[in-house]
Design an enzyme around this catalytic site. Structure first.
Site, PDB file in Angstrom:
ATOM      1  N   HIS A   1      -2.964 -12.407  -6.262  1.00 53.49           N
ATOM      2  CA  HIS A   1      -2.975 -11.228  -7.138  1.00 53.49           C
ATOM      3  C   HIS A   1      -2.355 -11.527  -8.490  1.00 53.49           C
ATOM      4  CE1 HIS A   1      -3.215  -9.815  -2.985  1.00 53.49           C
ATOM      5  NE2 HIS A   1      -4.067  -8.947  -3.475  1.00 53.49           N
TER       6      HIS A   1
ATOM      7  N   LYS B   1       0.841  -1.203   0.000  1.00 55.05           N
ATOM      8  CA  LYS B   1       0.000   0.000   0.000  1.00 55.05           C
ATOM      9  C   LYS B   1       0.864   1.236   0.000  1.00 55.05           C
ATOM     10  CE  LYS B   1      -3.944  -2.173   1.736  1.00 55.05           C
ATOM     11  NZ  LYS B   1      -5.223  -2.011   1.115  1.00 55.05           N
TER      12      LYS B   1
ATOM     13  N   ILE C   1     -10.597 -17.286   1.616  1.00 58.08           N
ATOM     14  CA  ILE C   1     -10.843 -15.999   2.259  1.00 58.08           C
ATOM     15  C   ILE C   1     -12.275 -15.523   2.027  1.00 58.08           C
ATOM     16  CG2 ILE C   1      -9.943 -13.626   2.497  1.00 58.08           C
ATOM     17  CD1 ILE C   1      -8.045 -15.932   3.393  1.00 58.08           C
ATOM     18  N   GLY C   2     -12.969 -16.138   1.118  1.00 61.11           N
ATOM     19  CA  GLY C   2     -14.395 -15.812   0.994  1.00 61.11           C
ATOM     20  C   GLY C   2     -14.929 -15.789  -0.418  1.00 61.11           C
ATOM     21  N   SER C   3     -14.367 -14.923  -1.255  1.00 61.91           N
ATOM     22  CA  SER C   3     -14.947 -14.810  -2.591  1.00 61.91           C
ATOM     23  C   SER C   3     -14.366 -15.867  -3.517  1.00 61.91           C
ATOM     24  CB  SER C   3     -14.682 -13.422  -3.165  1.00 61.91           C
ATOM     25  OG  SER C   3     -13.311 -13.168  -3.218  1.00 61.91           O
TER      26      SER C   3
HETATM   27  N1  GLN Z   1     -13.843 -11.853   1.984  1.00 65.21           N
HETATM   28  C1  GLN Z   1     -13.291 -11.007   1.003  1.00 65.21           C
HETATM   29  C2  GLN Z   1     -13.029 -11.776  -0.272  1.00 65.21           C
HETATM   30  O1  GLN Z   1     -12.700 -12.904  -0.209  1.00 65.21           O
HETATM   31  C3  GLN Z   1     -12.005 -10.379   1.464  1.00 65.21           C
HETATM   32  C4  GLN Z   1     -11.399  -9.529   0.397  1.00 65.21           C
HETATM   33  C5  GLN Z   1     -10.219  -8.716   0.818  1.00 65.21           C
HETATM   34  O2  GLN Z   1      -9.576  -9.008   1.771  1.00 65.21           O
HETATM   35  N2  GLN Z   1      -9.891  -7.701   0.101  1.00 65.21           N
HETATM   36  O3  GLN Z   1     -13.133 -11.274  -1.344  1.00 65.21           O
HETATM   37 ZN    ZN Z   2      -7.372  -9.647   1.472  1.00 64.60          ZN
END
Ligand code: GLN
Ligand code: ZN
Length: 757
Positions: free
Chosen positions: A695, A114, A431-433
């Site tokens: 990424h 960042k 992580i989720g998505s």
């Molecule tokens: N839960 C979110 C995802 O998996 C977290 C995204 C993130 O940390 N930017 O997309």
């Molecule tokens: Zn993240």
């Protein structure tokens, strides 16, 4: 009074650059096509600023991916592994940005971090033993010449050598001192070239000067610029700083032969005091007074007061933005759904140009206070702001210590949860998505346009969830997710379902490379009217015996990735959001969701740049806000959190104090360095340091992941280690996601076996 802009957004008002770059990556257009889009955008941006009456218009603020990466290329800092690919220069740059996996080789991307405390990300330059910094690129000169050909005299902008060296990564045994002489020579060459090209001003951006500096830092800064400025010819040099004040090196900067010094009067709490103490009369002060990081209009009265004070300190004053306008959207003109009464409060990049110009005129107007626009502006700021909710304010005012404390304590909960979930060692999760495919995006767009019914859209999403659950079961993950197909963006989605937020249609801001976000605007007091995620989570859980994580965005991240209010303190805003998300947590639990992840992806991001501000300005309310969200759940409910990027080595006790049960974070791009720090601090929260970089489109092999786990196990207790990618998978394609996750579960199984032997 002259006006100056530090940098302008480059992605295009309709994200033209993003789409062109992505097409290029997919081989759908040629590099010539891409260059054409880029130069059309540059021309448009320069002309816009010229038409708005801006005097010092930036060039070289354009980038295909990132300015620091461009600077690395400009200075010949292209690591061996990318050079060896033998790609064309543009593709080498993209390989550094995104990694490369193809006929010519297989290399990781440079690490990404960042940019100070913003949500913009830069690529970390890598300096190796063989790196010889020298001016080898031509981008700043090409773009200056390009503008000149259009009849526009620009002020070229280059990230300065101090900031470059402070942000770079060094191979073992090397440090900034090994490169200082070479880089100073390169910048002297830059000045020489610009003098030849006839540039009136060159701007060197040195935001790293606003951080806490050691005596050694200041000496490095001074010695490099002594060399650089000795080579100064007809071109004037502006030392541009932003994101804070330069209290540690102000005297040093003032004593160097710069022609201008740019200071941030919006975020720099001491900038005014520094200038009042004495500003060198041979220099021009570039006063950053128009906030480049938020979308609210400036109050003319306050800016004029400030400028009047500054005028008494220096004769040469230029009115400037506080930082690059990269951090705000393009224009309110693209916002048909905002009401005029709302737009009255805002200024996006284009409107900020008009503000700069107007304010510059007002400073020369003895009757400024009679000016029609001045009066309208003052009336706006004096009026009561809409969107106030006294009930919410009372709730925040009534919070006590016990609202911030979860019971029982961590160790006891850990035992209870181990018995409750009976997960294997090294539990695997994501992580989720999951990938937001074209189909998912197009169905969302069609639903938004009313082309498909709510029912059709819900059925479609349910099918996605069912497929996602089936896939995760097949891959053998232990803790599942529903996939977040209903969400466009983790913050926008919640903002959209809470009271108090406003949304733009086209308020895109670049986050990294081709990725943009559309931050919501915190407009009024925040509250929740009804459950947001419960139906999706409950549906997903109904499809499997494995636990499905409820997935929420935390209050600090919602605030940090929104445009915050400027009329109430951030602390008050975050507590309002926390209370709303807490209601959602309690509803998920009540509906049988046993693991809840509250993402605080952006918590680290807004940590103040100066250590002395960390706690009192930020952590003292940010950490409690997170605790407020989950303090009401049962001991057996497992709370996860996720943070992007692992740069929290210095605040590990604060992260532990969030009192989550499990945390996942990025680690793969930064060499797992954080693990030493976690071990040293006896971090108690269970931990999932990401085992591969999402990424980049490359597929990590099982061996890579096994190696990463082995490395992690040398530092972390196997009872506390989770296995997961380093962030959500929404930006990835299905093609790379499935094999990557299969390699991940295979690696976890293999290492588990070793541990059990
Ligand atoms: N839960 C979110 C995802 O998996 C977290 C995204 C993130 O940390 N930017 O997309
Ligand atoms: Zn993240």
């Amino acid at each position: 009074m002259l006006t100056s802009v530090i940098g302008y957004p480059r992605i295009g008002a309709n994200r033209e650059l993003k789409f062109a770059v992505q097409k290029y990556w997919r081989n759908e257009i040629t590099s010539a096509d891409l260059q054409q889009t880029a130069s059309a955008l540059r021309a448009e941006h320069w002309k816009k600023q010229e038409a708005a009456g801006i005097d010092l218009i930036p060039s070289n603020d354009f980038s295909f991916y990132d300015n620091l990466l461009d600077t690395a290329v400009l200075l010949n800092a292209v690591p061996q592994r990318y050079q060896k690919l033998g790609l064309a220069p543009l593709d080498t740059m993209f390989a550094m940005a995104r990694g490369y996996q193809g006929e010519k080789g297989d290399v990781h991307a440079l690490p990404m971090k960042k940019w100070f405390n913003t949500n913009y990300h830069y690529m970390v330059p890598e300096l190796e033993a063989g790196t010889h910094l020298a001016l080898t690129g031509t981008k700043p000169f090409d773009e200056f010449t390009e503008a000149k050909a259009l009849g526009i005299q620009t002020k070229p902008v280059v990230i300065g050598p101090f900031t470059f060296l402070k942000l770079a990564w060094y191979a073992e045994g090397l440090s900034s001192h090994d490169f200082a002489a070479d880089i100073a020579a390169a910048y002297a060459d830059i000045l020489g070239k610009f003098a030849k090209l006839g540039a009136a001003w060159v701007q060197f951006d040195e935001p790293a000067l606003v951080k806490d500096l050691t005596a050694e830092d200041t000496a490095l800064f001074a010695s490099m610029y002594q060399t650089i400025l000795a080579a100064k010819g007809s071109t004037k040099v502006l030392l541009q700083t932003y994101f804070g004040d330069i209290r540690d090196c102000y005297q040093t900067a003032a004593a160097l032969p710069f022609d201008g010094i740019g200071l941030d009067f919006v975020e720099g709490s001491r900038s005014l005091a520094l200038v009042q103490h004495g500003f060198p009369q041979d220099k021009t002060l570039f006063a950053g007074v128009i906030n480049g990081r938020n979308i609210w209009k400036s109050r003319c009265r306050d800016v004029l007061d400030l400028l009047n004070t500054l005028k008494s300190c220096t004769k040469q004053l230029v009115l400037s933005t506080s930082c690059s306008l990269l951090h705000v959207p393009y224009t309110l003109k693209n916002e048909p759904t905002l009401q005029d009464s709302q737009k009255a409060y805002f200024a996006f990049a284009e409107e900020k140009l008009a503000e700069l110009h107007h304010l510059a005129q007002l400073t020369e107007n003895a009757q400024a206070q009679q000016d029609k626009d001045y009066l309208a502006n003052e009336a706006l700021f004096q009026a009561q702001r809409p969107g106030s909710n006294p009930a919410v304010r009372d709730k925040v005012a009534g919070l006590t210590d016990k609202d911030f404390t979860r019971k029982p304590d961590f160790a006891e909960r850990e035992k209870i949860q181990k018995a409750e979930f009976k997960l294997p060692l090294l539990p695997t999760t994501t992580i989720g998505s999951f990938p937001q495919t074209k189909e998912v995006k197009s169905m969302r767009a069609r639903h938004n346009k009313g082309e498909i019914t709510d029912q059709e859209y819900t059925d479609f999403l349910k099918k996605q969830i069912a497929d996602c659950i089936a896939l995760q079961e097949d891959i053998g993950l232990d803790v599942l997710v529903h996939g977040e197909f209903e969400r466009n963006d983790m913050v926008e989605y919640f903002g959209d379902h809470l009271n108090g937020f406003l949304f733009t249609q086209n308020g895109w801001v670049q986050s990294y490379g081709s990725r943009c976000v559309k931050p919501p605007i915190v407009w009024g007091d925040v509250s929740r009217s009804c459950p947001i995620t419960v139906d999706w989570a409950v549906y997903a859980q109904s499809l499997t015996k494995k636990p499905v994580k409820g997935m929420l965005t935390g209050p600090v991240t919602i605030l940090n990735w929104s445009f915050p209010r400027e009329d109430i303190p951030r602390r008050d805003s975050v507590m309002q959001i926390a209370l709303a998300i807490r209601e959602e947590v309690m509803d998920l639990e009540a509906h049988g969701i046993r693991i809840i992840q509250i993402d605080e992806a952006a918590l680290r991001e807004k940590l103040p740049l100066r250590k002395s501000d960390w706690h009192k300005e930020y952590l003292d309310w940010a950490i409690p806000a997170f605790r407020l969200v989950h303090s009401g759940v049962k001991a057996s409910t497992q709370i996860h959190t996720h943070m992007c990027y692992s740069e929290f080595t210095d605040i590990i006790p604060d992260i532990d104090a969030m009192d989550a049960d499990v945390i996942s974070f990025e680690a793969s791009r930064s060499d797992l360095k954080i693990l030493d720090a976690l071990a040293a601090a006896h971090f108690r929260t269970e931990t999932g340091p990401g085992v591969y970089d999402i990424h980049s489109p490359r597929v990590p092999s099982e061996k890579e992941i096994t190696d990463a786990l082995h490395k992690m196990l040398t530092k972390l207790d196997c009872q506390k280690l989770w296995v997961n990618p380093d962030c959500g998978l929404k930006t990835r394609g299905k093609a790379e996601t499935e094999p990557s996750l299969r390699n991940l579960t295979a690696a976890a199984r293999a290492v588990r076996k070793e541990l059990q032997q």
